[in-house]
Structures are given as structure tokens and as C-alpha cells.
Design a protein around this motif. Sequence first.
Motif, short mmCIF file in Angstrom:
data_model
loop_
_atom_site.label_atom_id
_atom_site.label_comp_id
_atom_site.label_asym_id
_atom_site.label_seq_id
_atom_site.Cartn_x
_atom_site.Cartn_y
_atom_site.Cartn_z
N UNK A 242 0.84 -1.21 0.00
CA UNK A 242 0.00 0.00 0.00
C UNK A 242 0.88 1.26 0.00
N UNK A 243 1.96 1.25 0.76
CA UNK A 243 2.87 2.41 0.78
C UNK A 243 3.45 2.66 -0.61
N UNK A 244 3.81 1.58 -1.32
CA UNK A 244 4.33 1.74 -2.69
C UNK A 244 3.26 2.34 -3.61
N UNK A 245 2.02 1.86 -3.47
CA UNK A 245 0.94 2.37 -4.31
C UNK A 245 0.69 3.85 -4.04
N UNK A 246 0.70 4.25 -2.78
CA UNK A 246 0.51 5.66 -2.44
C UNK A 246 1.65 6.51 -3.00
N UNK A 247 2.88 5.99 -2.94
CA UNK A 247 4.01 6.74 -3.46
C UNK A 247 3.95 6.95 -4.96
N UNK A 248 3.45 5.96 -5.68
CA UNK A 248 3.34 6.11 -7.14
C UNK A 248 2.14 6.97 -7.53
N UNK B 111 2.81 11.68 -6.31
CA UNK B 111 4.25 11.90 -6.49
C UNK B 111 4.58 13.34 -6.87
N UNK B 112 3.65 14.28 -6.68
CA UNK B 112 4.02 15.69 -6.85
C UNK B 112 5.00 16.09 -5.73
N UNK B 113 5.76 17.13 -6.01
CA UNK B 113 6.71 17.60 -5.00
C UNK B 113 6.01 18.06 -3.72
N UNK B 114 4.77 18.52 -3.86
CA UNK B 114 4.04 19.03 -2.69
C UNK B 114 3.26 17.95 -1.97
N UNK B 115 3.07 16.79 -2.59
CA UNK B 115 2.32 15.71 -1.96
C UNK B 115 3.15 15.06 -0.86
N UNK B 116 2.46 14.55 0.14
CA UNK B 116 3.13 13.82 1.22
C UNK B 116 2.24 12.67 1.65
N UNK B 117 2.80 11.47 1.66
CA UNK B 117 2.11 10.30 2.19
C UNK B 117 2.90 9.81 3.40
N UNK B 118 2.19 9.36 4.44
CA UNK B 118 2.85 8.95 5.67
C UNK B 118 2.04 7.83 6.30
#
Length: 328
Positions: A226-232, A235-242
Motif C-alpha cells: 500500500x505504501x508503494x501504491x501511495x508513493x506512485x 508523487x508531486x513535490x508538494x504531496x506527502x504520504x505517511x
Amino acid sequence: MSNESVDELPSPATRGLGSLRLRLTLALPLLNALAVAVFEWSLAGELPNAQALARLTWLVVLLSAAQLLLVELWMLRPLRHLAAGCEAMESQCATPLPNDGLGAAPRLDGELDRIGHAMLRARDSLWQQEQSASELQRELSEQRRQLDHAQATLEANRRELASLARVDTLTGIANQRVFDEALRREFKRAQRERSLLAVAVLDLDQFRQFNRVHGKAAGDAALQRLAELLGTRFKRDTDLVARLGGEEFVALLPGFGMAEAQGVLESLREEWRALRLPDGDGQLTLSIGLAAASPAHPYLSAQALLQAADEALYIAKHAGRDRLSLAA
């Protein structure tokens, strides 16, 4: 001038010894100060401070006093005896030598031998001091090398700890600390620029039951997937997933309103449903709560925006899971 006054004047040999003692007294401290200063400069590479200068001054004084004492005991005292013997011989030159006068020559040879041995001992002592100074310098160099190595290791460990403090160790994405900082920063920017900001909280449905059935390793693999899917997906410079902890994740989407974020998250949820889990068994669905701040729909604080997304996730869970719920 009477004969008694003439006799009280110091002899040339005595004056010479006094002059030698004076020269040694002046020269040895200067030489020691120069040697210690060069030695300290080679170690430190900079001018000493006041405290170090006082310590060096005492070192020079003690070293000079010790050397003067050695010179006095091993060289000047035998020379004084030799000078006294020479004066005695000169005073006896005008009178016939007694029958045992030939014994002065052996005594003179003995004094010369003593002087030679004293000079050899002084030379050996100086050589030993030089060896000790060289050994001390080698030890200090080795200690400095070990200290540099320890400092480099400590700095590497510090950087690693700092990285671990900001990254989730299982998934490799940001942790809650990083998200909280970014949320406060982006919320203030959205207020200042009157721009859009969306926050989505994502949770894997019935994850604990999945762990019990398929094992912790399969559960960890699902979290990493799921973390990989969120990262792909974000992926904008302003986006953040945690990862907030457990099976709960969060996405911070500056510049997204409710409609834009809803379309992207619905697509993400469908994509996650289509994925096969690492062990090929079972299925994990995804529930999402979404809140968005805008000039038309402001929030009082960053925490209020996150709480609205949490409440929307709670509604999605109780409405049957595997769905996206929007904050009111």
C-alpha cells in the motif's frame, strides 16, 4: 692594592664558570620554550589560548630547572673542582714540588674522566628525553586518529538516528512526526494564500483478522504494498504520504479541493482492490476519509482539518467499509 685584595678577586676559571652558568641559565629556557611551542603547534595547529599558554610556561620553567640542576651536578661541579685543581697547581709552580708532586697529574686525569662521564650521562639524558617526546607525539597522534574515527562514527550514527526519527522503518515512507510538521506548514500556507488543501486518512479494512489468518509477514507485505501504491499515485513535490501507525495511512494534498482529491482517491481504491496480495489469498479493502479546506469552507486549525478526515473515515467504516466518505 694589597696582596689579600688580589687573592679575593675571582680567578679567570671561576669567572668562566660563572659566565657559562649565566649563559646556560638564559639559553636553556629559551630553547625549551621554542621546542615546546613547536611541539604544541605541530599537535594543535593553532595558537594556544591563555590557559594553555600558562600551562606551557610552567612546563618550560620545570624542564629548564631540571636541566640546569643536571648540568650543575654533572658538569659544572666537576669543572669547578678542575678549576680549583688548576689554580692550586699554578700557585705551586713558583715553589719546588714536594716528593709526591707527581700525584697531581693522575688527579687531573681523574677529573677529566669524571667530566667526560658527566658529559656522556648528560648526552644520554637528552637523548632519552628526545625519545620520550617522540613517543609522546606518536601516542597523541594515535589518540587523535582514534578520536577522529570515533567522531565520524558518532556523526554517522546521529544522521542515521535522525533519519529513523522521520521515516517509518517498515514501509520507508514518512512517519507521523513528519506529517504533523507538514500539515501545520501547509495549513498556514493555504490560509495565507487562500488556496486549497486536502487531507485523506486511509485504513485497511479488517487488517487484524487478515494478520491472524495469513500471518504477520503477509500483513507487513500488504502494508509495504500500500505504501508503494501511495508513493506512485501521489508523487508531486508538494504531496506527502505517511504512515500514522498500524494499518492507518494519510495523504496530504496541497492545491487539491474536495472534487479533485475525491477522483484521485476513488481511483486509488479501485486500483488497490485489483491488486493481488503477496500470498495470493484473501483480500484487503480500503476505507478512506477525506476533508478539504478552501476559502469557501475554511477550518479553524490544521488539527480540526485532520479530525474532520478522521470522522469521515469513521463513517466509511460503519457504513460497510471499502468506500470513500467525505467530511461534512
